[in-house]
Design an enzyme around this catalytic site. Structure first.
Site, PDB file in Angstrom:
ATOM      1  N   ALA A 235     -27.830 -32.684 -27.865  1.00 24.94           N
ATOM      2  CA  ALA A 235     -27.137 -31.399 -27.943  1.00 24.94           C
ATOM      3  C   ALA A 235     -26.998 -30.834 -26.535  1.00 24.94           C
ATOM      4  CB  ALA A 235     -27.902 -30.430 -28.838  1.00 24.94           C
ATOM      5  N   LYS A 236     -26.154 -29.832 -26.406  1.00 25.53           N
ATOM      6  CA  LYS A 236     -25.887 -29.266 -25.084  1.00 25.53           C
ATOM      7  C   LYS A 236     -27.123 -28.629 -24.468  1.00 25.53           C
ATOM      8  CE  LYS A 236     -20.981 -28.585 -26.062  1.00 25.53           C
ATOM      9  NZ  LYS A 236     -20.941 -28.787 -27.507  1.00 25.53           N
ATOM     10  N   ARG A 237     -28.074 -28.218 -25.290  1.00 27.93           N
ATOM     11  CA  ARG A 237     -29.308 -27.631 -24.753  1.00 27.93           C
ATOM     12  C   ARG A 237     -30.171 -28.661 -24.019  1.00 27.93           C
ATOM     13  NH1 ARG A 237     -29.912 -27.749 -30.306  1.00 27.93           N
ATOM     14  NH2 ARG A 237     -31.370 -29.321 -31.080  1.00 27.93           N
TER      15      ARG A 237
END
Length: 304
Positions: A235-237
């Site tokens: 995920a982008k996190r």
């Protein structure tokens, strides 16, 4: 209509490396089998300003081209409503007034598969429906005639999964994904669906619905996901996992494409990868990626 494969992102933000890897696989599957390759934007309810343009730009940056114009679901609601009307006319739908909490708390029907809709609203009387309509808007569910279905998957073989009375249109009036994707694939001549294996459990529902609507069921291949070092879906996190973020660390799009192809055991140029591509030789396990190591490696290369 020429047979086709497709990539169908939701424009909720930038594509990350997992999305781009799946897009490359969809392109390779389609081109290696002589199919068209289409891009469809699934923007019924998750559109962020500028996301579509950024996603198309990123696909082009790693060398992916597509045939014909980009199709947007938000422009195709008449098709979905037509399919829903056909199912309703055949007696295959019913109104549902259940909240998510009510569904979770309702006892399951005897012998029903785990997670199946319990059928609370399936056989309401007209008087009961009138009372419930006054309380909240209705969703529309499929009146399924089976409890499970089987599909053939290129990578997973025969897969048997749940088919229940799933939602076709939500109570906010938005057509549900399972209906839209089935109608779109049939309308566009998509007979090959390549996507992440997290979507495999919903596939028997879609294949069953395609059969009810008189559509041919596509060939499916559900490909392994990209995971972070903790074993969770990327995920982008997780850090620098988009083309823009990687470019800020000195990793150009061309290098990202090489890394993605190498993770699939393929040559590091798209033409060579296409020539060497074999579905049977693809990795069957998830690709574990540490974005911090990726950017650190690039920084060491730039310093050397």
């Amino acid at each position: 209509m020429m047979p086709a494969g497709r990539f169908a992102p939701s424009p909720s933000g930038e594509l990350h490396l997992g999305n781009l890897r799946t897009a490359l696989l969809a392109w390779l599957f389609a081109r290696s089998t002589g199919r068209q390759f289409l891009v469809r934007v699934e923007d019924l309810d998750r559109a962020r300003a500028g996301a579509e343009e950024a996603q198309l730009r990123d696909l082009a940056a790693i060398g992916i081209g597509w045939d014909g114009p980009v199709v947007r679901q938000s422009e195709r609601t008449e098709l979905y409503e037509g399919a829903l009307d056909a199912l309703t006319d055949a007696g295959l739908t019913y109104e549902c007034y259940c909240t998510r909490r009510e569904i979770q708390e309702a006892p399951s029907a005897p012998h029903a598969p785990q997670g199946a809709y319990p059928g609370t609203c399936r056989d309401l009387t007209e008087a009961e429906r009138g009372r419930r309509r006054a309380e909240r808007p209705a969703a529309v569910r499929l009146r399924a005639g089976v409890t499970e279905g089987a599909v053939a998957d290129v990578l997973h073989g025969r897969y048997v999964g749940l088919v229940d009375d799933f939602v076709l249109r939500r109570n906010d009036g938005v057509v549900a994904y399972n209906l839209a994707v089935v109608v779109d694939d049939a309308a566009q001549g998509v007979d090959q669906v390549i996507r992440g294996d997290d979507l495999l459990p919903s596939t028997p529902r879609q294949a069953y619905l395609a059969g009810l609507l008189g559509y041919a069921v596509p060939e499916y291949a559900h490909v392994p996901l990209v995971l972070n070092p903790q074993g969770r879906r990327l995920a982008k996190r997780d850090g620098a996992v988009t083309l823009a973020a990687l470019a800020a660390h000195g990793v150009p799009a061309e290098r990202v494409a090489e890394i993605l192809l190498a993770s699939l055991g393929l040559p590091r140029s798209l033409p060579a990868a296409l020539e060497a591509f074999s579905a049977a030789a693809l990795p069957r396990d998830p690709w574990v990626l540490d974005p911090a190591e990726l950017t650190a490696r690039q920084e060491r290369t730039l310093r050397s």
